[in-house]
Design an enzyme around this catalytic site. Structure first.
Site, PDB file in Angstrom:
ATOM      1  N   ASP A  31       0.919  -1.044  -0.087  1.00 16.63           N
ATOM      2  CA  ASP A  31      -0.227  -0.477  -0.437  1.00 16.63           C
ATOM      3  C   ASP A  31       0.815   0.820  -0.021  1.00 16.63           C
ATOM      4  O   ASP A  31       1.713   1.559   0.679  1.00 16.63           O
ATOM      5  CB  ASP A  31      -1.078   0.219   1.327  1.00 16.63           C
ATOM      6  N   ASN A  87     -12.938  -2.651   2.510  1.00 21.93           N
ATOM      7  CA  ASN A  87     -13.790  -1.937   1.942  1.00 21.93           C
ATOM      8  C   ASN A  87     -14.935  -2.119   0.775  1.00 21.93           C
ATOM      9  O   ASN A  87     -14.177  -1.865   0.010  1.00 21.93           O
ATOM     10  CB  ASN A  87     -13.108  -0.442   2.052  1.00 21.93           C
ATOM     11  N   GLN A  94     -14.019   2.800   1.336  1.00 18.71           N
ATOM     12  CA  GLN A  94     -13.462   2.503   0.079  1.00 18.71           C
ATOM     13  C   GLN A  94     -13.080   3.268  -1.068  1.00 18.71           C
ATOM     14  O   GLN A  94     -14.277   4.183  -0.950  1.00 18.71           O
ATOM     15  CB  GLN A  94     -14.148   1.613  -0.829  1.00 18.71           C
ATOM     16  N   VAL A  96     -10.445   3.257  -4.252  1.00 23.89           N
ATOM     17  CA  VAL A  96     -10.617   2.080  -5.382  1.00 23.89           C
ATOM     18  C   VAL A  96     -11.357   0.934  -5.636  1.00 23.89           C
ATOM     19  O   VAL A  96     -11.465   0.630  -4.507  1.00 23.89           O
ATOM     20  CB  VAL A  96      -8.852   1.748  -4.959  1.00 23.89           C
ATOM     21  N   HIS A 100     -10.681  -5.571  -3.279  1.00 25.64           N
ATOM     22  CA  HIS A 100      -8.924  -5.814  -2.903  1.00 25.64           C
ATOM     23  C   HIS A 100      -9.701  -5.987  -1.572  1.00 25.64           C
ATOM     24  O   HIS A 100      -9.670  -5.388  -1.232  1.00 25.64           O
ATOM     25  CB  HIS A 100      -8.081  -3.949  -3.298  1.00 25.64           C
ATOM     26  N   ILE A 101      -8.532  -6.445  -0.998  1.00 23.62           N
ATOM     27  CA  ILE A 101      -8.571  -7.363   0.147  1.00 23.62           C
ATOM     28  C   ILE A 101      -6.270  -5.996   1.096  1.00 23.62           C
ATOM     29  O   ILE A 101      -5.779  -6.602   0.447  1.00 23.62           O
ATOM     30  CB  ILE A 101      -8.358  -8.892   0.477  1.00 23.62           C
ATOM     31  N   HIS A 102      -6.823  -5.602   2.070  1.00 21.41           N
ATOM     32  CA  HIS A 102      -5.707  -5.270   2.970  1.00 21.41           C
ATOM     33  C   HIS A 102      -5.643  -6.409   3.636  1.00 21.41           C
ATOM     34  O   HIS A 102      -6.091  -6.613   4.085  1.00 21.41           O
ATOM     35  CB  HIS A 102      -6.126  -3.863   3.500  1.00 21.41           C
TER      36      HIS A 102
HETATM   37  P1  5GP Z   1      -9.813   1.178  -0.228  1.00 15.89           P
HETATM   38  O1  5GP Z   1     -10.152   2.994   0.439  1.00 15.89           O
HETATM   39  O2  5GP Z   1     -10.122   1.468  -1.429  1.00 15.89           O
HETATM   40  O3  5GP Z   1      -9.679   0.159   0.817  1.00 15.89           O
HETATM   41  O4  5GP Z   1      -7.979   0.810  -0.481  1.00 15.89           O
HETATM   42  C1  5GP Z   1      -7.465   2.161  -1.579  1.00 15.89           C
HETATM   43  C2  5GP Z   1      -5.377   1.295  -0.907  1.00 15.89           C
HETATM   44  O5  5GP Z   1      -4.867   1.702  -1.901  1.00 15.89           O
HETATM   45  C3  5GP Z   1      -5.473   2.974   0.100  1.00 15.89           C
HETATM   46  O6  5GP Z   1      -5.015   2.554   1.390  1.00 15.89           O
HETATM   47  C4  5GP Z   1      -4.708   3.914  -0.664  1.00 15.89           C
HETATM   48  O7  5GP Z   1      -3.432   3.934   0.255  1.00 15.89           O
HETATM   49  C5  5GP Z   1      -3.951   2.860  -1.331  1.00 15.89           C
HETATM   50  N1  5GP Z   1      -3.702   3.034  -2.942  1.00 15.89           N
HETATM   51  C6  5GP Z   1      -4.348   3.795  -3.743  1.00 15.89           C
HETATM   52  N2  5GP Z   1      -3.465   4.859  -4.793  1.00 15.89           N
HETATM   53  C7  5GP Z   1      -2.049   3.812  -4.816  1.00 15.89           C
HETATM   54  C8  5GP Z   1      -0.896   3.676  -5.934  1.00 15.89           C
HETATM   55  O8  5GP Z   1      -1.346   4.166  -6.697  1.00 15.89           O
HETATM   56  N3  5GP Z   1      -0.216   2.206  -5.285  1.00 15.89           N
HETATM   57  C9  5GP Z   1      -0.286   1.845  -4.320  1.00 15.89           C
HETATM   58  N4  5GP Z   1       0.199   0.713  -4.274  1.00 15.89           N
HETATM   59  N5  5GP Z   1      -1.471   1.499  -3.205  1.00 15.89           N
HETATM   60  C10 5GP Z   1      -2.432   2.685  -3.329  1.00 15.89           C
END
Ligand code: 5GP
Length: 116
Positions: A31, A87, A94, A96, A100-102
């Site tokens: 991340d 998320n 969420q 993105v 995806h799984i964190h």
């Molecule tokens: P969400 O908030 O959708 O559950 O998680 C999206 C995650 O993607 C966030 O933790 C954010 O830091 C990560 N993220 C966003 N853009 C990028 C990127 O360009 N590269 C990487 N490696 N992670 C990203």
């Protein structure tokens, strides 16, 4: 229309990113804004926007992602102390819209605390 996000660009190799792991069905990346000393994202290559938008045809893929999360955690040596988070939807954080799984680890998780 295909669901194009930053993750599909990473998967397509348009944005140079180190893959911690990859196979025919998913990639694992670090991340960019880690919320724990170890914070990985396990991302299916199929651009499913949200978990709620996955269908019955994604059953094997979803199982694969979870099994890989366990494998990757083992390979990282975090043993049985890691947290997986998905998320679903903007209201749940969420940002993105490509499923995806964190995978979070090497952090002291408070019992019962689901914060990241
Ligand atoms: P969400 O908030 O959708 O559950 O998680 C999206 C995650 O993607 C966030 O933790 C954010 O830091 C990560 N993220 C966003 N853009 C990028 C990127 O360009 N590269 C990487 N490696 N992670 C990203």
């Amino acid at each position: 229309m295909a669901n194009t996000t930053i993750f599909s660009k990473i998967i397509a190799g348009e944005i140079p990113t180190e893959f911690v792991y990859q196979d025919d069905f998913c990639v694992c990346i670090r991340d960019i804004a880690p919320q724990a000393p170890t914070h990985l994202l396990i991302v299916p290559k199929k651009p499913i926007s949200t978990l709620a938008n996955a269908g019955a045809e994604d059953q094997a893929l979803l199982g694969h992602l979870l099994l890989k999360a366990g494998d990757i955690a083992r390979q990282l040596g975090v043993g049985d102390a890691f947290r997986l988070v998905i998320n679903n939807g903007a209201g749940a954080g969420q940002t993105v819209f490509h499923l995806h799984i964190h995978l979070l680890a090497n952090k002291k998780f408070t019992e019962g605390n689901l914060g990241m």
